[in-house]
Write a protein that holds these residues in place. Structure first.
Motif, mmCIF file in Angstrom:
data_model
loop_
_atom_site.group_PDB
_atom_site.id
_atom_site.type_symbol
_atom_site.label_atom_id
_atom_site.label_comp_id
_atom_site.label_asym_id
_atom_site.label_seq_id
_atom_site.Cartn_x
_atom_site.Cartn_y
_atom_site.Cartn_z
ATOM 1 N N PHE A 1 129.921 -36.472 -19.462
ATOM 2 C CA PHE A 1 130.462 -37.499 -18.577
ATOM 3 C C PHE A 1 131.391 -38.418 -19.365
ATOM 4 O O PHE A 1 131.375 -38.448 -20.600
ATOM 5 C CB PHE A 1 129.333 -38.300 -17.927
ATOM 6 N N ALA B 1 127.813 -48.208 -12.126
ATOM 7 C CA ALA B 1 128.370 -46.875 -11.862
ATOM 8 C C ALA B 1 128.709 -46.102 -13.132
ATOM 9 O O ALA B 1 129.398 -45.084 -13.077
ATOM 10 C CB ALA B 1 129.609 -46.973 -10.964
ATOM 11 N N ASN B 2 128.221 -46.591 -14.277
ATOM 12 C CA ASN B 2 128.505 -45.952 -15.574
ATOM 13 C C ASN B 2 130.004 -45.744 -15.793
ATOM 14 O O ASN B 2 130.439 -44.699 -16.276
ATOM 15 C CB ASN B 2 127.760 -44.622 -15.697
ATOM 16 N N GLU C 1 120.525 -34.738 -16.853
ATOM 17 C CA GLU C 1 121.810 -34.212 -16.398
ATOM 18 C C GLU C 1 121.829 -32.698 -16.525
ATOM 19 O O GLU C 1 121.126 -32.119 -17.360
ATOM 20 C CB GLU C 1 122.976 -34.828 -17.175
ATOM 21 N N THR D 1 121.414 -44.973 -11.157
ATOM 22 C CA THR D 1 122.750 -44.429 -10.934
ATOM 23 C C THR D 1 122.698 -42.915 -10.816
ATOM 24 O O THR D 1 122.059 -42.249 -11.631
ATOM 25 C CB THR D 1 123.695 -44.791 -12.104
ATOM 26 N N GLN E 1 125.375 -39.564 -10.550
ATOM 27 C CA GLN E 1 126.760 -39.222 -10.851
ATOM 28 C C GLN E 1 127.016 -37.741 -10.638
ATOM 29 O O GLN E 1 126.105 -36.911 -10.768
ATOM 30 C CB GLN E 1 127.099 -39.552 -12.308
ATOM 31 N N GLY F 1 130.419 -34.824 -11.455
ATOM 32 C CA GLY F 1 131.701 -34.737 -12.141
ATOM 33 C C GLY F 1 132.195 -33.320 -12.305
ATOM 34 O O GLY F 1 131.459 -32.343 -12.124
ATOM 35 N N ASN G 1 134.933 -38.155 -12.509
ATOM 36 C CA ASN G 1 133.555 -38.623 -12.306
ATOM 37 C C ASN G 1 133.462 -39.489 -11.063
ATOM 38 O O ASN G 1 134.375 -40.277 -10.768
ATOM 39 C CB ASN G 1 133.087 -39.466 -13.494
ATOM 40 N N TYR G 2 132.346 -39.335 -10.356
ATOM 41 C CA TYR G 2 132.012 -40.282 -9.292
ATOM 42 C C TYR G 2 130.592 -40.760 -9.550
ATOM 43 O O TYR G 2 129.689 -39.974 -9.870
ATOM 44 C CB TYR G 2 132.081 -39.641 -7.907
ATOM 45 N N GLY G 3 130.382 -42.089 -9.426
ATOM 46 C CA GLY G 3 129.052 -42.642 -9.652
ATOM 47 C C GLY G 3 128.725 -43.731 -8.658
ATOM 48 O O GLY G 3 129.613 -44.429 -8.151
ATOM 49 N N SER H 1 125.691 -46.845 -8.249
ATOM 50 C CA SER H 1 124.537 -47.549 -8.808
ATOM 51 C C SER H 1 123.895 -48.435 -7.752
ATOM 52 O O SER H 1 124.588 -49.141 -7.003
ATOM 53 C CB SER H 1 124.950 -48.433 -9.990
ATOM 54 N N LYS I 1 129.959 -48.574 -6.397
ATOM 55 C CA LYS I 1 130.470 -47.212 -6.248
ATOM 56 C C LYS I 1 131.790 -47.094 -6.995
ATOM 57 O O LYS I 1 132.656 -47.962 -6.869
ATOM 58 C CB LYS I 1 130.687 -46.874 -4.776
#
Length: 472
Positions: A195, A296-297, A358, A421, A423, A425, A439-441, A443, A462
């Protein structure tokens, strides 16, 4: 009649010829025609002999010139190999030098749930990393690495250490600025993580590079590393008494084959904050730790879970596991941190924790390479520059961070909460050195305490992130 012959140069042939003609004339008067003919034959043989000597000398001169040219070539003790950038080395491999670097260009679009957090949304690009450095070997048994980050228009020293390997191929002594021996994702280069950003607990619990000395014992299926550290380079001249840190990590890989890896590890770190600020020596100016993470990292998001800076000592424990089977991989870590509230502040000592799991799948059949207790550079089977499609990987992660323990006893703990969170990707490796990341995250924020109010409780952060990455 006898004539003594010696080697002469080409321009000396004419005098000899004239002398011979003169002698022939004299002999013609004194002797018979047969004698004159015999003398002429002798002279012709001598001329042919001289011509042969001239040709031999020319050949010897050419050979000598070629020998000198070959010697000069041998004196240039240099080999050049391409490894993302030119690597220069002596022919015996005892000396090496390679320029290294990387560029990460990011874009973040983040909905920060302004109605709850009062933080505006983000739509921004950044130069996440812009590093340049060198690495190499001196006299076969001393390695070095030095790298500076120029991102954000500032300079920051990253890896800056040398490593002595002269006591055997498995043992290394490292001195300088380098990462503490903790956590799989922390130890790995950001070039190879799955990520854009590492798991939340790595930033929250302050895992970083520090100036120190460490010893490593490395085998194919086992590694052991321990180190003692002082300050980070960013505050190495701020204190009269440096931060004191000890760290250790052990890894075991009972399966370590290409395309099939089982990794297990544990690590520990204990640190004590620096004391006696040079500019103002007072107990309330000592170094105190806090713990926090971004929503959202994503790097450009705000931090919605955070503690006040009131801790002067902490102890970290971490467990790691990873498994690779062909194009499939799964990886996870659990971390716990015991924080000691400094006597200057009120509050009970908390125990915080963070963890993640992950998974990844290469659609193009690549596998994650593993070496010496960490995952290393990805090998692309069909690079784009060779007419292929590159390597395509799908990834997903769930990441949890809990900073809520004893929040009600700690003053100003308005954001001492929980952040969970998830995620997803896509990674597209064009070749071994170039990657595009999407990436989409999202939280979820819980907790926080300030006079009974939870400042960010219920917020949903988001975000979408993209990165173009190249390293050499």
């Amino acid at each position: 009649m006898t004539i003594n012959v010696r080697f002469v140069r080409p321009r000396q042939i004419l005098p000899y010829a004239l002398l011979g003609v003169a002698l022939s004339a004299v002999s013609a008067k004194a002797g018979s025609a047969d004698q004159l003919e015999a003398q002429l034959r002798v002279m012709q043989d001598q001329i042919r002999h001289l011509q042969q000597q001239i040709e031999d000398n020319r050949a010897e001169a050419r050979a000598q010139a070629e020998k000198q040219a070959a010697k000069k070539k041998d004196d240039l003790d240099l080999k050049v190999k391409w490894k993302g950038a030119p690597e220069l080395s002596s022919k015996d491999g005892k000396y090496k030098m390679k320029v290294r670097g990387r560029l990460n260009v990011d874009y973040n679009a983040i909905d920060q749930d302004r109605n709850i957090t009062n933080s505006p949304d983000v739509s921004a690009a950044e130069l996440r990393r812009a590093r340049l450095g060198v690495e190499g070997v001196i006299a076969e048994d001393t390695k070095y690495k030095f790298e500076v980050d120029f991102a954000s228009d500032t300079t920051s020293v990253k890896d800056a250490f040398f490593e002595y390997t002269g006591w055997g191929p498995d043992f290394r002594l490292r001195v300088g600025n380098f990462k503490t021996f903790n956590s799989l994702e922390h130890i790995m280069s950001a070039n190879y993580i799955e990520f854009m950003e590492r798991a939340a607990f790595i930033e929250a619990f302050g895992l970083d590079r520090q100036v120190g000395i460490g010893a490593l014992y490395v085998r194919d299926h086992f590694t052991l590393a321990a180190g003692l550290y002082g300050p980070t380079v960013s505050n190495q001249v701020d204190w009269l008494q440096d931060m004191k840190t000890g760290a250790a990590r052990i890894t075991v890989a009972p399966i370590n084959e290409e395309g099939h890896v089982l990794h297990l590890a544990a690590s520990w770190r204990q640190r004590h904050g620096a004391q006696e600020l040079r500019t103002n020596i007072a107990p309330n100016n000592d170094q105190f730790f806090n713990y926090r993470a971004r929503g959202a990292n994503l790097h450009l998001a705000n931090r919605f879970v955070a503690t006040p800076a009131i801790f002067n000592r902490d102890t970290f424990w971490g467990l790691e596991a990873a498994y690779v089977w062909g194009p499939w991989s799964i990886q996870g870590e659990y971390a716990q941190l015991n924080g000691d509230v400094a006597p200057l502040f009120a509050g009970q000592d908390p125990t915080y924790n963070g963890w993640y799991v992950e998974a990844g799948w290469f659609l193009t059949s690549e596998t994650r390479p593993y070496k010496e207790g960490e995952f290393v550079r990805q090998k692309v089977l069909n690079p784009v520059n060779e007419g292929g499609y590159g390597a395509w990987q799908l990834v997903a992660r769930y990441d949890a961070l809990n900073l809520k323990d004893n929040a009600t006893t700690i003053a100003a703990c308005a954001t001492c909460g929980i952040q969970n969170t998830w995620q997803a990707g896509v990674n597209w490796w064009l070749n071994d050195y170039t990657r595009v990341m999407l990436n989409y995250g999202e939280s979820s924020i819980e907790g926080g305490f300030l006079a009974g109010a939870n400042r960010n409780d219920g917020a949903k952060i988001k975000g979408f992130g993209s990165r173009l990455q190249i390293d050499w």
